[in-house]
Enzyme design. Structure first.
Site, short mmCIF file in Angstrom:
data_model
loop_
_atom_site.label_atom_id
_atom_site.label_comp_id
_atom_site.label_asym_id
_atom_site.label_seq_id
_atom_site.Cartn_x
_atom_site.Cartn_y
_atom_site.Cartn_z
N GLU A 1 -40.21 -97.28 -46.20
CA GLU A 1 -39.43 -96.04 -46.05
C GLU A 1 -40.14 -94.99 -46.89
O GLU A 1 -40.10 -95.05 -48.13
CB GLU A 1 -38.00 -96.24 -46.55
CG GLU A 1 -37.21 -97.30 -45.81
CD GLU A 1 -36.81 -96.87 -44.41
OE1 GLU A 1 -36.89 -95.66 -44.11
OE2 GLU A 1 -36.45 -97.75 -43.61
N LYS B 1 -37.42 -104.37 -58.13
CA LYS B 1 -38.17 -103.56 -59.11
C LYS B 1 -37.78 -102.09 -58.92
O LYS B 1 -38.23 -101.43 -58.00
CB LYS B 1 -39.68 -103.71 -58.95
CG LYS B 1 -40.40 -103.14 -60.17
CD LYS B 1 -41.64 -102.37 -59.86
CE LYS B 1 -41.46 -100.92 -59.57
NZ LYS B 1 -41.03 -100.03 -60.64
N CYS C 1 -35.64 -87.66 -49.36
CA CYS C 1 -36.70 -87.92 -48.37
C CYS C 1 -36.37 -87.27 -47.03
O CYS C 1 -37.26 -86.87 -46.29
CB CYS C 1 -36.91 -89.42 -48.21
SG CYS C 1 -35.37 -90.30 -47.93
N GLU D 1 -45.25 -83.00 -48.19
CA GLU D 1 -43.96 -83.16 -48.83
C GLU D 1 -44.02 -82.60 -50.25
O GLU D 1 -44.85 -83.02 -51.05
CB GLU D 1 -43.60 -84.65 -48.87
CG GLU D 1 -42.23 -84.89 -49.44
CD GLU D 1 -41.89 -86.37 -49.48
OE1 GLU D 1 -42.68 -87.14 -50.03
OE2 GLU D 1 -40.84 -86.75 -48.94
P1 NAP Z 1 -43.62 -93.75 -55.60
O1 NAP Z 1 -44.40 -93.17 -56.70
O2 NAP Z 1 -44.30 -94.15 -54.37
O3 NAP Z 1 -42.85 -95.00 -56.25
C1 NAP Z 1 -41.93 -95.77 -55.53
C2 NAP Z 1 -41.82 -97.13 -56.17
O4 NAP Z 1 -43.07 -97.81 -56.05
C3 NAP Z 1 -41.52 -97.08 -57.66
O5 NAP Z 1 -40.69 -98.15 -58.01
C4 NAP Z 1 -42.89 -97.26 -58.27
O6 NAP Z 1 -42.86 -97.80 -59.56
C5 NAP Z 1 -43.50 -98.26 -57.31
N1 NAP Z 1 -44.95 -98.32 -57.34
C6 NAP Z 1 -45.84 -97.41 -57.80
N2 NAP Z 1 -47.09 -97.85 -57.64
C7 NAP Z 1 -47.01 -99.07 -57.06
C8 NAP Z 1 -47.96 -100.03 -56.64
N3 NAP Z 1 -49.29 -99.83 -56.78
N4 NAP Z 1 -47.52 -101.18 -56.08
C9 NAP Z 1 -46.21 -101.40 -55.91
N5 NAP Z 1 -45.25 -100.53 -56.30
C10 NAP Z 1 -45.65 -99.37 -56.87
O7 NAP Z 1 -42.44 -92.80 -55.12
P2 NAP Z 1 -41.46 -91.97 -56.01
O8 NAP Z 1 -42.23 -90.87 -56.60
O9 NAP Z 1 -40.69 -92.89 -56.91
O10 NAP Z 1 -40.42 -91.45 -54.92
C11 NAP Z 1 -40.64 -90.32 -54.20
C12 NAP Z 1 -41.16 -90.64 -52.81
O11 NAP Z 1 -40.28 -91.55 -52.16
C13 NAP Z 1 -41.19 -89.44 -51.90
O12 NAP Z 1 -42.38 -89.43 -51.18
C14 NAP Z 1 -40.02 -89.66 -50.97
O13 NAP Z 1 -40.10 -89.04 -49.73
C15 NAP Z 1 -40.01 -91.11 -50.83
N6 NAP Z 1 -38.70 -91.57 -50.40
C16 NAP Z 1 -38.54 -92.06 -49.13
C17 NAP Z 1 -37.30 -92.48 -48.70
C18 NAP Z 1 -37.09 -93.04 -47.34
O14 NAP Z 1 -36.09 -93.72 -47.14
N7 NAP Z 1 -37.96 -92.83 -46.38
C19 NAP Z 1 -36.22 -92.40 -49.54
C20 NAP Z 1 -36.41 -91.87 -50.81
C21 NAP Z 1 -37.66 -91.48 -51.24
P3 NAP Z 1 -42.86 -96.87 -60.88
O15 NAP Z 1 -42.29 -95.56 -60.51
O16 NAP Z 1 -42.01 -97.62 -61.81
O17 NAP Z 1 -44.27 -96.80 -61.29
#
Ligand code: NAP
Length: 482
Positions: A255, A180, A289, A389
């Site tokens: 992650e 997904k 990240c 962050e």
């Molecule tokens: P996010 O809002 O947490 O979303 C990540 C993924 O989770 C998306 O595919 C999102 O879907 C999905 N999602 C949202 N709500 C969910 C739920 N209730 N249940 C299951 N899945 C759900 O994060 P983002 O805004 O896309 O990415 C930014 C964040 O990712 C930052 O905090 C960054 O630090 C972190 N990140 C961490 C790493 C690492 O390796 N540690 C790498 C890159 C990014 P939709 O967006 O389609 O709703």
């Protein structure tokens, strides 16, 4: 060139999900538009899948798993080699797609998104070839087997790389995957799926279900047919995914976010360390990240470091990501821009000094979600801009008195994903790095290694991706007593 690169392409108009080795329409027939963050125009469409599609994908993966996991590892690797080849043939299109859906500048899209993704896949293939799939321990034969059905949920910041960092390990391990991708950036996942389809991956081994996280993501995390959930995203959503998955005793890898520090020790080469730290904070418009979002400098070096940082940030070219020479494109969405500028405004209101950039729109860019590369200082260790962050192009510079304080500041947030130490020599930098509570530390500019373990301490998550460690996340271990 710029107009051609930002034009809408037929490969970006998609509506289907990929389940059981074929494209099919979603149960609802709904689609969503994908925005180009530089132009704010629709650049493509994607399926808006729902829980019924997630259900079908899990069934297809469960059906495919036994024969995929029973293949000798070298046969699985031969399939993955074909996938990698099919991706390489799409390299230019993948770069163009990354520019269009993320807003990443061409060079960043090519190097940090696409080529690094391909490097990560190569490193998985190498590691899987070397892995001890079976070993004798006394009178036991220990077997490593694919875990079953793996749900992979990925974010928008590096849409191709993040997917490859998961599915490379999962498929090499013998797991069957349901992916997904993030709703904001599904197009590179579609191109990856085209490559998988072209490479004759057995039906059901890989399934693509683009849709909202709270619907498709939660359905996958909760599904009793899913054995492992591998999630990359925010700490808030990661906690939710782990809670939903807990009832089924699934393995969960997280992650999550970061607030990494670049620590300059006394005697470090400021002229090298400061610009490199600014670049690491601003890469991908700060939506990384592992971004080093805090720069810790000896108090005696503060003025010189601020001068170097402001000059370097001020010289970065912000603008059309499709134009060669651009350093920073927009952030991914209007909401993300509001989030980032809100952090800058609140920091300023709390007394921070802005030495470069700021919350106002960059000159000459009336459209697009652009944020100026921003350097702040005069911030307390407990300030929001130091602790949370931002996920935008913002670097906080903090002075310290003595190396013990530098280590305490570096370790002084709930996160622990990455970081850097710059010292007058390698040994002194390594000695400090050993005391940092974080998953990766670059010593005096050490380069990213696609075969090294990647993951976080504390609220940056648990589990590791990449290389041998990223395969082990998707393995079960069985002991036969002989
Ligand atoms: P996010 O809002 O947490 O979303 C990540 C993924 O989770 C998306 O595919 C999102 O879907 C999905 N999602 C949202 N709500 C969910 C739920 N209730 N249940 C299951 N899945 C759900 O994060 P983002 O805004 O896309 O990415 C930014 C964040 O990712 C930052 O905090 C960054 O630090 C972190 N990140 C961490 C790493 C690492 O390796 N540690 C790498 C890159 C990014 P939709 O967006 O389609 O709703």
């Amino acid at each position: 060139m710029s107009a051609r690169r930002t034009a809408r392409r037929p490969e970006w108009d998609r509506s289907a999900v990929y389940i059981g080795g074929r494209w099919r329409e979603t149960a609802s027939g709904r689609t969503v538009e994908v925005e180009n963050p530089a132009t704010e125009a629709a650049t493509g469409t994607a399926a808006d899948a729902g829980a019924a599609d997630a259900e079908a994908a899990v069934s297809a993966a469960a059906a495919a798993f036994p024969s995929w996991s029973a293949l000798p590892p070298r046969e699985r690797l031969a399939v993955l080699e074909r996938v990698r080849g099919a991706l390489e043939r799409r390299r230019d299109l993948l770069v163009e797609t990354t520019v269009a859906e993320v807003g990443a500048p061409l060079r960043v899209a090519r190097e940090a998104h696409v080529d690094t993704g391909l490097d990560v896949l190569r490193a998985y293939l190498d590691a899987a070839g070397d892995l001890a799939w079976e070993e004798r321990v006394g009178n036991s034969l220990v077997l490593r087997e694919g875990i079953g059905v793996a749900a992979c949920i990925t974010p928008w910041n590096y849409p191709l790389y993040q997917v490859l960092a998961k599915i490379g390990g999962a498929l090499a391990a013998g797991a069957a995957v349901v992916l997904k991708p993030a709703e904001l950036t599904p197009l590179s996942a579609y191109l990856l799926t085209d490559a998988i389809d072209e490479a004759d991956v057995p039906p059901g081994v890989f399934n693509l279900v683009p849709g909202p996280g709270r619907v498709v993501g939660e359905a996958l995390a909760a599904h009793p047919g899913v054995d492992a959930v591998s999630f990359t995203g925010s700490t808030r959503v990661g906690a939710r995914v782990a809670a939903v998955a807990a009832a089924g005793i699934k393995r969960v890898s997280l992650e999550l976010g970061g607030k990494s520090a670049s620590v300059l020790l006394p005697g470090a080469d400021l002229e090298a360390a400061v610009p490199a730290s600014v670049d690491a904070a601003m890469l991908n418009s700060g939506q990384t990240c592992t971004a080093w979002t805090r720069l810790l400098v000896p108090r005696a070096d503060l003025d010189a470091a601020l001068h170097l940082a402001a000059a370097h940030a001020g010289a970065l070219v912000v603008g059309d990501p499709a134009r060669p020479g651009t350093d920073l494109g927009p952030v991914v969405s209007a909401a993300q821009r509001r989030t980032v500028t809100g952090f800058i405004e609140r920091a300023e209101a709390a007394g921070a000094r802005i030495v470069a950039g700021g919350a106002e729109r960059p000159a000459g860019l009336p459209r697009g979600h652009y944020v100026r590369p921003t350097i702040v200082t005069g911030v307390a260790p407990g300030a929001e801009i130091v602790q949370e962050e931002v996920f935008g192009p913002v670097l906080a510079v903090q002075p310290y008195d003595g190396v013990e304080e530098a280590i305490a500041l570096a370790n002084g947030t709930p996160y622990g994903l990455a970081g850097a130490v710059w010292g007058p020599d390698r040994d002194s930098a390594v000695a400090v790095a050993r005391r940092l509570r974080t998953g990766q530390v670059d010593i005096n500019g050490g380069a990213f290694n696609p075969a090294a373990p990647f993951g976080g301490y504390g609220r940056s998550g648990n589990g590791r991706e990449l290389g041998r460690w990223g395969i082990e996340e998707f393995l079960e271990t069985k002991a036969l007593q002989l």
